[in-house]
Design an enzyme around this catalytic site. Sequence first.
Site, PDB file in Angstrom:
ATOM      1  N   ASP A 111       0.036   5.523   0.632  1.00 50.34           N
ATOM      2  CA  ASP A 111      -0.828   6.323   2.268  1.00 50.34           C
ATOM      3  C   ASP A 111      -0.084   5.531   3.367  1.00 50.34           C
ATOM      4  O   ASP A 111      -1.382   4.672   3.564  1.00 50.34           O
ATOM      5  CB  ASP A 111      -1.428   6.397   1.749  1.00 50.34           C
ATOM      6  CG  ASP A 111      -2.415   8.273   0.509  1.00 50.34           C
ATOM      7  OD1 ASP A 111      -0.911   8.841   0.536  1.00 50.34           O
ATOM      8  OD2 ASP A 111      -2.826   7.350  -0.329  1.00 50.34           O
ATOM      9  N   ASP A 115       0.934  -1.486   0.388  1.00 52.61           N
ATOM     10  CA  ASP A 115      -0.415  -0.041  -0.081  1.00 52.61           C
ATOM     11  C   ASP A 115       0.686   1.314   0.064  1.00 52.61           C
ATOM     12  O   ASP A 115       2.201   1.211   0.507  1.00 52.61           O
ATOM     13  CB  ASP A 115      -0.967  -0.219   1.168  1.00 52.61           C
ATOM     14  CG  ASP A 115      -2.139   1.257   1.236  1.00 52.61           C
ATOM     15  OD1 ASP A 115      -2.320   1.270   0.094  1.00 52.61           O
ATOM     16  OD2 ASP A 115      -1.871   2.249   2.388  1.00 52.61           O
ATOM     17  N   ASP A 127      -0.987  -0.561   5.864  1.00 52.98           N
ATOM     18  CA  ASP A 127      -1.305   0.351   7.343  1.00 52.98           C
ATOM     19  C   ASP A 127      -3.064   0.497   7.795  1.00 52.98           C
ATOM     20  O   ASP A 127      -2.941   0.141   9.028  1.00 52.98           O
ATOM     21  CB  ASP A 127      -0.958   1.594   6.590  1.00 52.98           C
ATOM     22  CG  ASP A 127      -1.993   2.552   6.648  1.00 52.98           C
ATOM     23  OD1 ASP A 127      -2.076   2.445   5.029  1.00 52.98           O
ATOM     24  OD2 ASP A 127      -2.572   3.902   7.106  1.00 52.98           O
TER      25      ASP A 127
END
Length: 334
Positions: A17, A15, A214
């Site tokens: 961001d 991922d 995250d």
Amino acid sequence: MSDHLAGGYDLAIFDLDGVVYLIDKPIPGAAEAVERLRADGTAIAYATNNASRRGADVATLLNGMGVSAAPAEVLTSAGATAALLAERLPAGAKVLVVGAEALRAEVRDAGLTPVGSAEDAPVAVVQGYGPEVGWKILAEAALAVRAGATWFATNTDRTLPSPRGPLPGNGSLVAVLRTALDREPDVVVGKPQPGLFTTAAAQAGADRPLVVGDRLDTDIEGAVGAGMDSLLVLTGVSGPAELLGAPPERRPTYVAADLSGLFRPAGDARIPATGGQAGGWRVTRDGDRARLDGSGDPVDALRLLCGVTWDGVPRSAIEAGSAGAEELLRSWEQ
């Protein structure tokens, strides 16, 4: 085969961001982690729900930060959504686009016609994140959906991570239309749907992919749905308190403070930790209560405590048996 965590996998799907960068600043250690993986022969892919940039633009952004990336390694929810629209709609069909110019460009390149008003009689509405999205275009989208247009959302992330804290994401904008229309989108394309991950694995010809994210509600749930192992890093949205309460479909294989966890022994990151001890921490259970003693790496304590909270002990029933444990548990509630 290396003895560190990443050595057990032939593809790392990152991922962006909250994992590789925050808005426009790289997270410390991200560039070094990617280069070490490449040197070890591990394939790299980037899968992002953010629909405000095209894959080639994301690659340019990453390279500008010192994180190596090729356009073909980047999969975005904007590109995936446009591809799905092209499969389901006739060539040249009108699509009302809510989002950034990148999403309009993807729709256009898919052979469809982007429009900006319900009066254009679009057959579909596609909604993605864009920092300039406001009431006017949301109103047009609501009118178009009420008139019969199929409603596609690139993703439903409630927030975006930033150095200043979580900011409203596309899911928050989708919630505006959900409230106005009293209904859900017809199709949600991005994570936690597994498509971005399965496409990345297929493109790389990978047999043992690892998802690195995250967010429990997108990255980790998507990995579980795709049948892939996953590493949660604590540099973005989901924190210890959320992980302790994670349902089975949102439980990662590993957890680490940051991407350096990729290069430590897999057993030091596997979750939950077993045996009641890890690092300098010890967890003891008495029925529906548990006690944390000791001190050391917070991630080790987290791995131990997930073993009891995932087995039915409420977070409120965890007691601190040392000053270090008391300080740690208090920090997780902030």
